[in-house]
Write an enzyme that holds these catalytic residues in place. Structure first.
Site, PDB file in Angstrom:
ATOM      1  N   LYS A 152      29.241  11.717  16.875  1.00 49.01           N
ATOM      2  CA  LYS A 152      29.683  10.907  18.035  1.00 49.01           C
ATOM      3  C   LYS A 152      29.285   9.446  17.884  1.00 49.01           C
ATOM      4  O   LYS A 152      28.557   8.875  18.692  1.00 49.01           O
ATOM      5  CB  LYS A 152      29.165  11.482  19.343  1.00 49.01           C
TER       6      LYS A 152
HETATM    7  O1  6AU Z   1      29.391  26.205  22.702  1.00 45.15           O
HETATM    8  P1  6AU Z   1      28.152  25.400  22.926  1.00 45.15           P
HETATM    9  O2  6AU Z   1      27.964  24.958  24.345  1.00 45.15           O
HETATM   10  O3  6AU Z   1      26.924  26.057  22.377  1.00 45.15           O
HETATM   11  O4  6AU Z   1      28.324  24.075  22.021  1.00 45.15           O
HETATM   12  C1  6AU Z   1      29.361  23.188  22.201  1.00 45.15           C
HETATM   13  C2  6AU Z   1      29.350  22.155  21.113  1.00 45.15           C
HETATM   14  C3  6AU Z   1      28.106  21.310  21.062  1.00 45.15           C
HETATM   15  C4  6AU Z   1      28.485  20.019  21.746  1.00 45.15           C
HETATM   16  O5  6AU Z   1      27.806  18.920  21.160  1.00 45.15           O
HETATM   17  C5  6AU Z   1      29.976  19.933  21.492  1.00 45.15           C
HETATM   18  O6  6AU Z   1      30.445  21.251  21.333  1.00 45.15           O
HETATM   19  N1  6AU Z   1      30.754  19.302  22.587  1.00 45.15           N
HETATM   20  C6  6AU Z   1      31.611  18.227  22.331  1.00 45.15           C
HETATM   21  C7  6AU Z   1      32.035  17.814  21.022  1.00 45.15           C
HETATM   22  C8  6AU Z   1      32.422  18.735  19.999  1.00 45.15           C
HETATM   23  O7  6AU Z   1      32.232  16.657  20.769  1.00 45.15           O
HETATM   24  C9  6AU Z   1      32.221  17.567  23.392  1.00 45.15           C
HETATM   25  C10 6AU Z   1      32.095  18.069  24.687  1.00 45.15           C
HETATM   26  O8  6AU Z   1      32.717  17.580  25.610  1.00 45.15           O
HETATM   27  N2  6AU Z   1      31.317  19.178  24.865  1.00 45.15           N
HETATM   28  C11 6AU Z   1      30.663  19.801  23.867  1.00 45.15           C
HETATM   29  O9  6AU Z   1      30.005  20.796  24.137  1.00 45.15           O
HETATM   30  O10 6AU Z   1      27.806  21.080  19.712  1.00 45.15           O
END
Ligand code: 6AU
Length: 480
Positions: free
Chosen positions: A310
């Site tokens: 990010k």
């Molecule tokens: O399924 P989780 O909640 O264990 O993990 C979700 C992953 C994490 C967050 O850093 C990422 O997705 N993420 C992102 C990304 C990919 O940019 C954006 C967002 O809005 N929400 C989110 O959870 O690694």
């Protein structure tokens, strides 16, 4: 709708169109450049108010019978305008007018009338050959933020217009087809069998396909493999290709505290995922040698590495970060907060020849996040401006719907909807694909913290893929 009276009304209209010379037989030069033995000239209907009223009545009855949910309507200029106006008065649905050229003074508006962003507009048209005029009108409506899903037309010449419109996400509904008009005229002795045969032959031999990509094909209705050819960014192209090959749209988020745990999980679930997403700074014992090891694991299990760094800084800083991190990661996530120059920096960064690209955060899954609708809109505009370096958007809603070359990365997914105690919000795998418009779905702890990560990954992968297959199937039947 009482079908009998509808059919009778259609029959009456065909005969009247023939009698007033709105339906002619001879040799006519068409807008699309081929000659035709039949010509519909519905412009003349303005001289027959009861006929116009009847057509408007049929259009509105038809719209109601198929459950159109549009809240505003627009006639394709110019022939359909009088009927569209009558439909507006009859239905109470407000009307919009599309200018063919913007006004030379004052506002440069192409669409006149009141509407809100995201509002659905029904298109009304008289005669369709290629569908090109509807596409021109729809393009301006969509550019102004309206949604166009349906067009009701009076006559379908059956020369490919319906197909052209369906391919671009617009369902065309016609009161009357040319075949039907021919049958009615034959039955009523207005045409002989020879003429009818001649027109039918002509129609079969003259299918037109619009060569202008007036409205790009729908992202959500095309297969990943088809879309890979439309991607402008090499990483997006590679990801779409691999999704088609592996039959998977799973991106697994490996937010784990140590390297050995990451390796263990990759060996369990790497073959189910298309993308493995890392936060290398989450891993406490990360060291430079992990980069090479990860590259080898990616080759062994055939996945792409996305470092969820990010980035969000001035162009110069982003350029350096992008150059360093792409020595091992295929793609990176970044924020658009610093505007276009930060994407220009990505474009100008010196990287190796492997496919690289960025996923730009347009929306976030966390409760109370500070992203606003204008920020999201501006971010989607930037993605289009920098389509060569942007692989896609990180988003929670279907964005870039008419841009099939981009990949929507949708995180916040678990087997059950809900959230964690730090603001993360989850939807189910099928909602992520169908309701949220995600292409590549990010799943982290639902897999990594499950008792059996391999089994859970398989289950989620399967749910994600069948939701995608349902989405494509909906696109294919949408023209009926
Ligand atoms: O399924 P989780 O909640 O264990 O993990 C979700 C992953 C994490 C967050 O850093 C990422 O997705 N993420 C992102 C990304 C990919 O940019 C954006 C967002 O809005 N929400 C989110 O959870 O690694």
């Amino acid at each position: 709708m009482a079908m009998e009276s509808f059919e009778d009304d259609i029959k009456g209209i065909v005969l009247q169109l023939f009698d007033i010379g709105a339906l002619k037989f001879g040799n006519f030069k068409m807008k699309v450049g081929i000659n035709s033995p039949v010509y519909f000239d519905l412009r003349i209907m303005v001289s027959y108010p009861p006929l116009m009223e009847k057509l408007a009545d049929l259009v509105w009855r038809y719209a109601q019978s198929i459950g159109i949910e549009a809240t505003v309507l627009c006639g394709v200029p110019y022939t359909a305008l009088p009927v569209a106006t009558l439909v507006s008065v009859k239905s109470g649905l407000p009307m919009l007018i599309r200018r063919k050229e913007p006004k030379a003074y004052g506002t440069m508006k192409l669409i006149e009338g009141k509407f809100s962003q995201g509002e659905e507009c029904l298109i009304i048209e008289d005669v369709v050959t290629s569908g090109g005029s509807i596409l021109e009108t729809a393009k301006d409506l969509v550019n102004d933020g309206l949604v166009v899903q349906h067009a009701i037309i009076m006559v379908d010449r059956e020369q490919g217009g319906k197909r052209n419109l369906t391919d671009r996400g617009i369902r065309m509904h016609s009161l009357l087809s040319l075949s039907k008009a021919l049958s009615i005229l034959l039955e009523n002795g207005k045409l002989d069998q020879k003429k009818v045969g001649e027109v039918r032959e002509y129609i079969a031999a003259n299918q037109v396909f619009s060569n202008e990509d007036l409205i790009p094909k729908r992202r959500l209705w095309l297969s990943y493999s088809e879309r890979s050819a439309l991607a402008k960014n090499p990483l997006a192209c590679r990801i779409l290709q691999l999704m088609g090959e592996k039959k998977s749209n799973l991106c697994v988020a490996l937010d784990v505290p140590n390297w050995s745990e990451l390796v263990r999980l990759v060996n369990l679930i790497g073959s189910d995922a298309v993308v493995v997403k890392t936060h290398y700074d989450y891993i406490k014992d990360w060291k430079p040698s992990c980069q090479d090891e990860l590259t080898k694991l990616a080759a062994a299990h055939n996945f792409i590495v996305l470092e969820d760094r990010k980035l969000g800084d001035i162009g110069n800083t982003i350029m350096g970060q992008f150059e360093t991190l792409t020595s091992w990661a295929d793609g990176l996530t970044m924020h658009s907060i610093c505007g276009g120059d930060s994407l220009k920096a990505v474009r100008e960064a010196k990287v190796d020849s492997r496919p690289h690209g960025v996923f730009v955060v347009a929306e976030l899954s966390s409760q109370g996040n500070l992203i606003s609708a204008p920020y999201t809109k501006k971010t989607t505009e930037l993605a289009k401006e920098f389509e060569d370096v942007v692989a896609g958007l990180v988003a929670q809603n279907p964005l870039l719907e008419n841009e099939p070359g981009f990949v929507q990365l949708t995180p916040g997914v678990s087997l059950k909807a809900g959230g964690d105690n730090l603001g993360q919000k989850y939807v189910t795998p099928s909602d992520a694909v169908l309701a949220r418009g995600g292409d590549l779905i990010v799943v982290g702890r639902a897999i990594t913290r499950s008792i059996n990560p391999k089994e859970t990954a398989r289950q989620i992968r399967q749910e994600l893929w069948s939701a995608y297959e349902r989405r494509i199937a909906e696109g294919q039947t949408s023209g009926s």
